[in-house]
Design a protein around this motif. Structure first.
Motif, PDB file in Angstrom:
ATOM      1  N   ALA A 104      48.683  62.944  43.373  1.00 28.76           N
ATOM      2  CA  ALA A 104      48.344  62.292  44.647  1.00 28.76           C
ATOM      3  C   ALA A 104      47.407  61.105  44.485  1.00 28.76           C
ATOM      4  O   ALA A 104      46.901  60.590  45.477  1.00 28.76           O
ATOM      5  CB  ALA A 104      47.711  63.321  45.582  1.00 28.76           C
ATOM      6  N   GLU A 106      45.931  57.275  43.032  1.00 26.45           N
ATOM      7  CA  GLU A 106      46.353  55.907  42.773  1.00 26.45           C
ATOM      8  C   GLU A 106      45.133  55.065  42.431  1.00 26.45           C
ATOM      9  O   GLU A 106      44.084  55.226  43.046  1.00 26.45           O
ATOM     10  CB  GLU A 106      47.053  55.327  44.009  1.00 26.45           C
ATOM     11  CG  GLU A 106      47.718  53.992  43.750  1.00 26.45           C
ATOM     12  CD  GLU A 106      48.570  53.535  44.923  1.00 26.45           C
ATOM     13  OE1 GLU A 106      49.804  53.443  44.760  1.00 26.45           O
ATOM     14  OE2 GLU A 106      48.000  53.278  46.004  1.00 26.45           O
ATOM     15  N   ARG A 108      43.916  51.203  42.305  1.00 25.45           N
ATOM     16  CA  ARG A 108      44.301  49.902  42.823  1.00 25.45           C
ATOM     17  C   ARG A 108      43.304  48.825  42.457  1.00 25.45           C
ATOM     18  O   ARG A 108      42.098  49.035  42.562  1.00 25.45           O
ATOM     19  CB  ARG A 108      44.325  49.929  44.363  1.00 25.45           C
ATOM     20  CG  ARG A 108      45.290  50.879  44.952  1.00 25.45           C
ATOM     21  CD  ARG A 108      45.214  50.789  46.471  1.00 25.45           C
ATOM     22  NE  ARG A 108      46.314  51.558  47.034  1.00 25.45           N
ATOM     23  CZ  ARG A 108      46.800  51.411  48.251  1.00 25.45           C
ATOM     24  NH1 ARG A 108      46.240  50.534  49.067  1.00 25.45           N
ATOM     25  NH2 ARG A 108      47.804  52.127  48.662  1.00 25.45           N
ATOM     26  N   ASP A 165      35.988  46.802  36.305  1.00 29.06           N
ATOM     27  CA  ASP A 165      35.551  47.445  37.554  1.00 29.06           C
ATOM     28  C   ASP A 165      35.290  48.935  37.379  1.00 29.06           C
ATOM     29  O   ASP A 165      34.365  49.480  37.979  1.00 29.06           O
ATOM     30  CB  ASP A 165      36.619  47.264  38.645  1.00 29.06           C
ATOM     31  CG  ASP A 165      36.585  45.880  39.276  1.00 29.06           C
ATOM     32  OD1 ASP A 165      35.698  45.079  38.915  1.00 29.06           O
ATOM     33  OD2 ASP A 165      37.451  45.606  40.128  1.00 29.06           O
ATOM     34  N   LEU A 166      36.132  49.600  36.615  1.00 30.71           N
ATOM     35  CA  LEU A 166      36.009  51.064  36.499  1.00 30.71           C
ATOM     36  C   LEU A 166      35.248  51.476  35.234  1.00 30.71           C
ATOM     37  O   LEU A 166      35.195  52.666  34.916  1.00 30.71           O
ATOM     38  CB  LEU A 166      37.384  51.731  36.551  1.00 30.71           C
ATOM     39  CG  LEU A 166      38.151  51.523  37.868  1.00 30.71           C
ATOM     40  CD1 LEU A 166      39.440  52.331  37.859  1.00 30.71           C
ATOM     41  CD2 LEU A 166      37.298  51.911  39.078  1.00 30.71           C
TER      42      LEU A 166
ATOM     43  N   SER B 105      38.381  46.993  42.716  1.00 30.46           N
ATOM     44  CA  SER B 105      39.203  48.164  42.398  1.00 30.46           C
ATOM     45  C   SER B 105      38.850  49.369  43.264  1.00 30.46           C
ATOM     46  O   SER B 105      37.739  49.475  43.780  1.00 30.46           O
ATOM     47  CB  SER B 105      39.050  48.532  40.922  1.00 30.46           C
ATOM     48  OG  SER B 105      39.481  47.464  40.111  1.00 30.46           O
ATOM     49  N   GLU B 106      39.800  50.247  43.398  1.00 29.51           N
ATOM     50  CA  GLU B 106      39.576  51.468  44.162  1.00 29.51           C
ATOM     51  C   GLU B 106      40.432  52.583  43.572  1.00 29.51           C
ATOM     52  O   GLU B 106      41.576  52.350  43.203  1.00 29.51           O
ATOM     53  CB  GLU B 106      39.943  51.244  45.632  1.00 29.51           C
ATOM     54  CG  GLU B 106      39.517  52.388  46.526  1.00 29.51           C
ATOM     55  CD  GLU B 106      39.732  52.071  48.009  1.00 29.51           C
ATOM     56  OE1 GLU B 106      38.733  52.024  48.743  1.00 29.51           O
ATOM     57  OE2 GLU B 106      40.894  51.879  48.419  1.00 29.51           O
ATOM     58  N   VAL B 107      39.843  53.763  43.494  1.00 29.94           N
ATOM     59  CA  VAL B 107      40.583  54.942  43.046  1.00 29.94           C
ATOM     60  C   VAL B 107      40.753  55.854  44.247  1.00 29.94           C
ATOM     61  O   VAL B 107      39.774  56.215  44.898  1.00 29.94           O
ATOM     62  CB  VAL B 107      39.813  55.676  41.927  1.00 29.94           C
ATOM     63  CG1 VAL B 107      40.613  56.882  41.456  1.00 29.94           C
ATOM     64  CG2 VAL B 107      39.525  54.734  40.770  1.00 29.94           C
ATOM     65  N   ARG B 108      41.988  56.200  44.546  1.00 33.07           N
ATOM     66  CA  ARG B 108      42.278  56.988  45.736  1.00 33.07           C
ATOM     67  C   ARG B 108      42.988  58.272  45.382  1.00 33.07           C
ATOM     68  O   ARG B 108      43.906  58.270  44.566  1.00 33.07           O
ATOM     69  CB  ARG B 108      43.235  56.241  46.666  1.00 33.07           C
ATOM     70  CG  ARG B 108      42.727  54.949  47.156  1.00 33.07           C
ATOM     71  CD  ARG B 108      43.754  54.329  48.087  1.00 33.07           C
ATOM     72  NE  ARG B 108      43.146  53.184  48.765  1.00 33.07           N
ATOM     73  CZ  ARG B 108      43.606  52.632  49.861  1.00 33.07           C
ATOM     74  NH1 ARG B 108      44.722  53.103  50.416  1.00 33.07           N
ATOM     75  NH2 ARG B 108      42.988  51.623  50.412  1.00 33.07           N
ATOM     76  N   VAL B 109      42.579  59.343  46.011  1.00 35.66           N
ATOM     77  CA  VAL B 109      43.435  60.526  46.100  1.00 35.66           C
ATOM     78  C   VAL B 109      44.023  60.485  47.500  1.00 35.66           C
ATOM     79  O   VAL B 109      43.274  60.424  48.490  1.00 35.66           O
ATOM     80  CB  VAL B 109      42.638  61.819  45.861  1.00 35.66           C
ATOM     81  CG1 VAL B 109      43.516  63.042  46.118  1.00 35.66           C
ATOM     82  CG2 VAL B 109      42.102  61.851  44.432  1.00 35.66           C
ATOM     83  N   THR B 132      36.190  56.637  43.717  1.00 36.93           N
ATOM     84  CA  THR B 132      35.955  55.419  42.936  1.00 36.93           C
ATOM     85  C   THR B 132      34.646  55.540  42.153  1.00 36.93           C
ATOM     86  O   THR B 132      34.608  55.287  40.945  1.00 36.93           O
ATOM     87  CB  THR B 132      35.927  54.182  43.850  1.00 36.93           C
ATOM     88  OG1 THR B 132      37.175  54.100  44.548  1.00 36.93           O
ATOM     89  CG2 THR B 132      35.699  52.901  43.051  1.00 36.93           C
ATOM     90  N   THR B 135      34.881  58.200  39.367  1.00 38.67           N
ATOM     91  CA  THR B 135      35.631  57.684  38.222  1.00 38.67           C
ATOM     92  C   THR B 135      34.750  56.777  37.373  1.00 38.67           C
ATOM     93  O   THR B 135      34.715  56.871  36.134  1.00 38.67           O
ATOM     94  CB  THR B 135      36.870  56.899  38.694  1.00 38.67           C
ATOM     95  OG1 THR B 135      37.708  57.775  39.453  1.00 38.67           O
ATOM     96  CG2 THR B 135      37.663  56.339  37.522  1.00 38.67           C
ATOM     97  N   LYS B 136      34.011  55.901  38.051  1.00 39.12           N
ATOM     98  CA  LYS B 136      33.134  54.985  37.321  1.00 39.12           C
ATOM     99  C   LYS B 136      32.050  55.754  36.553  1.00 39.12           C
ATOM    100  O   LYS B 136      31.812  55.486  35.376  1.00 39.12           O
ATOM    101  CB  LYS B 136      32.484  53.995  38.301  1.00 39.12           C
ATOM    102  CG  LYS B 136      33.441  52.895  38.774  1.00 39.12           C
ATOM    103  CD  LYS B 136      32.798  51.984  39.808  1.00 39.12           C
ATOM    104  CE  LYS B 136      31.591  51.254  39.310  1.00 39.12           C
ATOM    105  NZ  LYS B 136      31.859  50.115  38.423  1.00 39.12           N
TER     106      LYS B 136
END
Lengths: 307, 307
Positions: A104, A106, A108, A165-166, B105-109, B132, B135-136
């Motif tokens: 689930a 992503e 981006r 960024d990450l 950037s963005e991390v999404r569930v 996000t 993750t970082k």
């Protein structure tokens, strides 16, 4: 060379490499390996002790189901080619290993980097698919260095942004585009060109060359340089999706006089059933104050030589 | 204990720890440390040789600017508390170190895990902010284990999904909620409760207790169990944002008879100027075929004891 299918086995293997003090390089590919990929593998061998080539045709980065179905799959040949090039591991997981039930998430990169050029024509979802799978591959392998090809210039830009960024602890290395003798950029999609398409496709590198030459002759107007490339494509009967002459950091389209420094000339061109992309960096030298002082071009010729 | 402000310094420090063969545990916090955090630090010390406590009030996970401004910031006290609890590093970066210029950037569930409960009331952007920054932090520290609190049950679920989906090489450990003597869950936001709010807030753990007791008495109907909690809040004059009795894996609301196994009873309740959340796991034992066979509850009592 070992072929590995699961993340667990990959980690077990790499743990013992790391214990032995070996650095790891990753070359992410979608298979159908050609000389361009072999140049990436060679660069990874220079940069790291152990080279993992991943082979995964990532469904989430295809905006077109037909393109996904038609994407060439030649794993047996790829394994031979990767081994010959000196790769230590071919990591070729099945789709269910990469995207198990309940997946689930992503990753981006938002904004112009993913909205312009390829993002505008393939949809931003293309790059979300790329950044998600690249994040996963980097986490699976944990490489010291990951190697990408300059042909996918926008992808390189997006991946660099992602990694910054990450805070992904990896070095990104970029290898110049490898070309056929007539200048056509090597691409896994080239095998799908019919003979008549292949003959026409040479207009793509020639279009980039025409723009480079005009710049070398002293032209500085962005529209004129862009038009030189468009004219070659048009003369060959090709209808590009875009011919962009852009800031290579932001992909903002250049207007008026080109500034000192690099600009990115990038094109996407359907040729018969195949969509091809290519690009070249056009560089206006700092000392070049006027048309009498020809700029250096860090573009097609240099890249061809390096390939 | 060292306080570190930059990713570069953090990595240099941890590199030498790793060379010495030490494992690393991460306790991500937003500061204003209380006994709940100290339990996380204690768990991290059990699980790893070196403990990094991060202190970062992450602006992107606040849906409410007032809540962000009002969030307590007590770094000097936090440093003393973390050191006393045995942390080795307090990583307290400024906002610009975490989100530098150009960050995109963005991390999404996606899906129900972030759309339900907190996602429905604070907006899915809350969890995108959480995933996000987590993750970082995981990439910055590269821990062997990261420790989270059970009070943020949905956050734990989302982080576990994130880690699985993106193949982050870390073990997630969850520590039971630590409570005040009267049962109120420890929270950094509790300091903002006025005395009259504090007196009323005890209704929240009592509501969870009431539901647990009803289940222990043999009640199996989800609506009845939920109503027991709602009644206690209502009697205290509290208007919850939600009282959810849900599948703890999917957060789908339970309907009809509760199934064998755990269900999550979770609430969000504004108390004066403060929004509090709490939860308890309600467990229907496998052998409990009928109302005469009381189930075990893996909930509030057990968690209180563990805290």
């Amino acid at each position: 060379m070992r072929t590995i299918r699961t993340v667990a086995e990959l980690r077990t293997h790499l743990r013992s490499s790391r214990r032995a003090g070996r650095t790891v390089g990753l070359v992410p590919t979608m298979g159908a390996l050609h000389d361009g990929h072999l140049a990436l593998i060679a660069a990874a061998r220079e940069a790291a002790d152990e080279v993992v080539v991943s082979l995964f045709v990532n469904p989430t980065q295809f905006n077109d189901a037909g393109d996904l179905d038609a994407y060439p799959r030649t794993e047996a040949d790829d394994a031979v080619a990767a081994a010959d090039a000196g790769a230590h591991v071919l990591f070729a997981p099945p789709v269910a290993e990469v995207y198990p039930d309940g997946f689930a998430s992503e990753v981006r990169v938002g904004g112009p980097l993913t909205e312009r050029l390829e993002g505008a024509h393939r949809g931003a979802g293309h790059f979300h698919g790329v950044t998600t799978v690249v994040t996963k591959l980097l986490n699976m392998v944990g490489p010291d260095v990951a190697v990408f090809g300059a042909k996918d210039a926008q992808q390189v830009l997006v991946v660099r942004r992602l990694v910054r960024d990450l805070d992904v602890p990896v070095r990104i290395e970029v290898v110049p585009t490898v070309r056929e003798p007539d200048g056509l950029a090597r691409s896994s999609r080239n095998v799908r060109l019919r003979p008549e398409d292949r003959a026409v496709a040479v207009a793509i590198p020639r279009a980039l060359d025409a723009a480079s030459s005009l710049l070398a002759d002293g032209e500085r107007d962005a529209a004129a340089v862009r038009a030189a490339a468009e004219r070659v494509l048009d003369d060959a009967g090709l209808r590009p999706e875009y011919v962009a002459l852009a800031d290579p950091a932001t992909l903002a389209e250049r207007e008026g006089a080109l500034p000192v420094g690099p600009s990115l000339l990038a094109v996407a061109v359907p040729v018969g059933p195949v969509r091809l992309i290519d690009n070249v960096e056009l560089v206006v030298a700092p000392s070049a104050a006027g048309a009498d002082d020809p700029p250096s071009t860090g573009g097609l010729q240099a890249a061809t030589a390096a390939g």
